[in-house]
Design an enzyme around this catalytic site. Sequence first.
Site, PDB file in Angstrom:
ATOM      1  N   LYS A 123       5.763  -0.720  -5.055  1.00 22.46           N
ATOM      2  CA  LYS A 123       5.064  -1.642  -5.966  1.00 22.46           C
ATOM      3  C   LYS A 123       6.038  -2.469  -6.803  1.00 22.46           C
ATOM      4  O   LYS A 123       5.697  -3.563  -7.249  1.00 22.46           O
ATOM      5  CB  LYS A 123       4.125  -0.843  -6.874  1.00 22.46           C
ATOM      6  N   VAL A 129       4.694   9.218  -4.903  1.00 22.46           N
ATOM      7  CA  VAL A 129       4.264  10.569  -4.538  1.00 22.46           C
ATOM      8  C   VAL A 129       5.049  11.131  -3.345  1.00 22.46           C
ATOM      9  O   VAL A 129       4.854  12.280  -2.975  1.00 22.46           O
ATOM     10  CB  VAL A 129       2.742  10.639  -4.265  1.00 22.46           C
ATOM     11  N   TYR A 150       2.498   6.705 -13.817  1.00 24.06           N
ATOM     12  CA  TYR A 150       1.088   7.040 -13.882  1.00 24.06           C
ATOM     13  C   TYR A 150       0.697   7.427 -15.308  1.00 24.06           C
ATOM     14  O   TYR A 150       1.183   6.815 -16.276  1.00 24.06           O
ATOM     15  CB  TYR A 150       0.739   8.136 -12.863  1.00 24.06           C
ATOM     16  N   TYR A 166      -1.143  -2.877   2.270  1.00 18.96           N
ATOM     17  CA  TYR A 166      -0.724  -1.970   1.192  1.00 18.96           C
ATOM     18  C   TYR A 166      -0.225  -0.634   1.755  1.00 18.96           C
ATOM     19  O   TYR A 166       0.838  -0.139   1.372  1.00 18.96           O
ATOM     20  CB  TYR A 166      -1.891  -1.747   0.237  1.00 18.96           C
ATOM     21  N   SER A 179       4.780   4.639  -3.973  1.00 16.56           N
ATOM     22  CA  SER A 179       4.505   3.668  -5.038  1.00 16.56           C
ATOM     23  C   SER A 179       5.733   2.944  -5.571  1.00 16.56           C
ATOM     24  O   SER A 179       5.595   1.977  -6.328  1.00 16.56           O
ATOM     25  CB  SER A 179       3.783   4.355  -6.206  1.00 16.56           C
TER      26      SER A 179
END
Length: 308
Positions: free
Chosen positions: A68, A262, A244, A192, A65
């Site tokens: 992102k 992660v 998160y 993605y 992530s």
Amino acid sequence: MSKSLQTILDTACNSIRDQVGRGRVADYIPALARVDIQKFGASILTLDGEVASYGDAKEPFSIQSISKVFSLTLVLNRIGDELWKRIHHEPSGNAFNSIVQLEMEKGIPRNPFINAGALVLSDILLQGHKPESCLVSFLEFIHRVSNDQSIIIDEEVAMSELETAHRNLSLANFMKSCNNINHTVKDVINFYSHHCSISMSCEQLNQSLLFLAKEGYDPISKNQIISSEMARRINSIMMLCGHYDASGDFAYRVGLPGKSGVGGGIVVIVPDVGIICVWSPGLNKNGNSLAGTSALEAIAKTSNWNIL
């Protein structure tokens, strides 16, 4: 600074060594389930180019992530504040792959760093491109900001992501039904999953995101990567939403904007100072690196770096 950069890093990392190996690797992605939980690396890069590294800081890992942040940078460069018509910029307070929240909010993701939001970012980046050429452009951007052509996508991790993408497929299909995904769900998920599977080390991540510590300007390459206004917005969203549903706890403990993945990596921005990256694959219950979070808290205390 009274203490040397290497002393700060060594002192902080040595103080949390007993936490390395704790937690649980991201075993729902088969390729990540095999990563050695005892791995631990950390690195600091300052705006004037000083580097301090510890442990496995040179070993590449799946950034997951953290990618992102790159996709958000590219989208803001492309469409600016038009983005916020399709994604909000509020903390979620729910798991990063929550379907319930997305349904309640009629297909508009709460922020760009939860999975639904990142899928919309991917959809925007696909505009005018085929998935393959879009991925090439994404990787070229990584090469440019890192000044490192050796960075690659780990195809084994990408295939693992695609094989276990059931929840992401659900999120994308629901947003498609709400007219918030324009391309095919297959193309969005493929792009993605691949950009989340980019493999980088702590040192490479620091170089590639240093521009966020200097209002969008990379002092090493002398390039303005993104406007100062948009860089500040990225940092703000990282502070509020980068970890998160544990973003508030991370802000309380570390006090700096950051983004986790992660794969066990966490990148933290120290405005007007530099950037820190840590990697430890053992995750806490929120999906953030357990030892990595503690190491960043220790670094912040040892260095006295904060946003105030």
